[in-house]
Design a protein around this motif. Structure first.
Motif, short mmCIF file in Angstrom:
data_model
loop_
_atom_site.label_atom_id
_atom_site.label_comp_id
_atom_site.label_asym_id
_atom_site.label_seq_id
_atom_site.Cartn_x
_atom_site.Cartn_y
_atom_site.Cartn_z
N PRO A 196 0.81 -1.22 0.00
CA PRO A 196 0.00 0.00 0.00
C PRO A 196 0.84 1.27 0.00
O PRO A 196 0.48 2.26 -0.64
N LEU A 197 1.96 1.27 0.73
CA LEU A 197 2.81 2.45 0.76
C LEU A 197 3.39 2.76 -0.62
O LEU A 197 3.53 3.92 -1.00
N MET A 198 3.71 1.70 -1.39
CA MET A 198 4.20 1.91 -2.75
C MET A 198 3.12 2.54 -3.63
O MET A 198 3.43 3.29 -4.57
N ALA A 199 1.86 2.25 -3.33
CA ALA A 199 0.74 2.83 -4.07
C ALA A 199 0.28 4.15 -3.47
O ALA A 199 -0.76 4.69 -3.86
N LYS A 200 1.04 4.67 -2.48
CA LYS A 200 0.77 5.96 -1.84
C LYS A 200 -0.59 5.97 -1.14
O LYS A 200 -1.38 6.91 -1.27
N ARG A 201 -0.86 4.90 -0.40
CA ARG A 201 -2.07 4.85 0.42
C ARG A 201 -1.73 4.14 1.73
O ARG A 201 -0.71 3.46 1.83
N ARG A 202 -2.58 4.31 2.70
CA ARG A 202 -2.35 3.68 4.00
C ARG A 202 -2.67 2.20 3.94
O ARG A 202 -3.61 1.79 3.26
N PRO A 203 -1.92 1.38 4.68
CA PRO A 203 -2.24 -0.05 4.72
C PRO A 203 -3.63 -0.29 5.26
O PRO A 203 -4.08 0.37 6.20
N SER A 204 -4.35 -1.24 4.67
CA SER A 204 -5.69 -1.59 5.12
C SER A 204 -5.61 -2.50 6.34
O SER A 204 -4.68 -3.31 6.48
N ALA A 205 -6.61 -2.37 7.20
CA ALA A 205 -6.60 -3.13 8.45
C ALA A 205 -6.76 -4.63 8.20
O ALA A 205 -6.07 -5.45 8.80
N GLN A 206 -7.69 -5.00 7.30
CA GLN A 206 -7.97 -6.42 7.10
C GLN A 206 -6.78 -7.21 6.59
O GLN A 206 -6.46 -8.26 7.15
N PRO A 207 -6.09 -6.77 5.53
CA PRO A 207 -4.90 -7.52 5.13
C PRO A 207 -3.84 -7.60 6.22
O PRO A 207 -3.15 -8.61 6.35
#
Length: 312
Positions: A115-126
């Motif tokens: 997610p960080l590579m995609a410039k977003r915060r990591p999701s809780a479920q994964p």
């Protein structure tokens, strides 16, 4: 509800992890064969199989551009040659259980870094699912001990496993899974052969080693392509939780061939890994990867799903 494409991607990821985990006993048949020579032969056979498949199915292959070359080289150096070298060397200084337990940490790395590579915060479920998978892998493998650089080599093996997926995220989107698989196999075969000529004496494989090389080559080709298909649909963070299936599949094969007995601890580890996969993959969005990247459609745009990759 998830679409059929999402469910097929989960099935592809599960199949990939099962094949790689189940092929570990076969890789053990190559411990006495020169490492670089074996890897070059394995990926050379794989490149021929991929080219034949593309020709038979008349699937167009895309040539990499200059911007794709660094990613392809990174996949080969880290996720293919590097992974195998570290994994084999690690088992010379650590018990297989320790290597498997540390390798099981790669879903957590993917759940955070992708997610960080995609410039977003990591999701809780994964993240939660990956953590449960890691716990299940530790239970399944039983931990293990090490000496000298054993733990460091196991960690490097885990990072190489995560890099195999992370380096491919963007280039697979541009070239497609089959093209990436073919070019990586060609590069790995050539680089491995060049290094083998310099560092290893030639050794003719025995019939047993030829069989192992051939079977592993076929499994690698199939796993390589369908894994990147799964990553393209699920996203690297969600697909990463499926890596936990590898040691579970390895346990199943070991029990089937009689090299390991089935224990309550092993069954418990498999159950925990399965629970982590379910947690990490449950989603309200049928196309999680596309939903995170694509802008919200307007009335003037079509809401139909993106076209299928030609190799699916």
């Amino acid at each position: 509800m998830p679409t059929s494409r999402y469910r097929l991607a989960i099935g592809a990821g599960l199949l990939t992890s099962a094949m790689i985990g189940g092929s570990v006993p076969l890789s053990g048949m190559l411990v006495d064969y020169p490492l670089l020579t074996g890897q070059s032969a394995r990926y050379g056979v794989g490149a021929v199989l991929l080219a034949a498949w593309a020709l038979a199915r008349r699937v167009p292959l895309k040539a990499p551009r200059a911007r794709d070359v660094p990613a392809l080289l990174a996949i080969v150096a880290v996720g293919m040659l590097g992974f195998n070298a570290f994994m084999i060397t690690a088992q010379q200084h650590a018990e297989p259980g320790l290597v498997a337990a540390v390798l099981g940490g790669s879903p957590l790395v993917l759940a955070v870094v992708a997610p960080l590579m995609a410039k977003r915060r990591p999701s809780a479920q994964p993240l939660v699912g990956a953590a449960v998978v890691v716990a299940g892998v530790v239970v399944l493998s039983g931990g293990g001990s090490w000496e000298g650089p054993g733990l460091l080599l196991a960690i490097l093996t885990m990072l190489c496993e995560a890099g195999f997926t992370l380096f491919a995220v963007r280039v697979v989107g541009r070239l497609g899974g089959l093209s990436v698989a073919l070019w990586c196999h060609i590069i790995a075969a050539v680089v491995g052969a060049c290094l083998a000529v310099v560092y290893e004496p030639w050794q003719t494989p025995t019939n047993r080693e030829w069989t192992a090389l051939s079977v592993v080559a076929v499994l690698t080709v199939v796993a390589f392509v369908i894994w990147y298909q799964a990553v393209n649909v699920l996203g690297a963070d969600r697909a990463g939780v499926l890596i936990g299936v590898m040691p579970a599949a390895g346990l199943a094969v070991s029990v089937a061939v009689g090299s390991q007995s089935l224990t309550l601890t092993g069954v418990a580890g498999v159950v925990v890994v399965g629970a982590g996969c379910v947690i990490g993959l449950l989603t309200r969005s049928p196309w999680p990867s596309a939903a995170r990247r694509a802008p919200r459609p307007t009335a003037a745009r079509s809401a139909s799903p993106p076209p299928r990759d030609p190799v699916r």
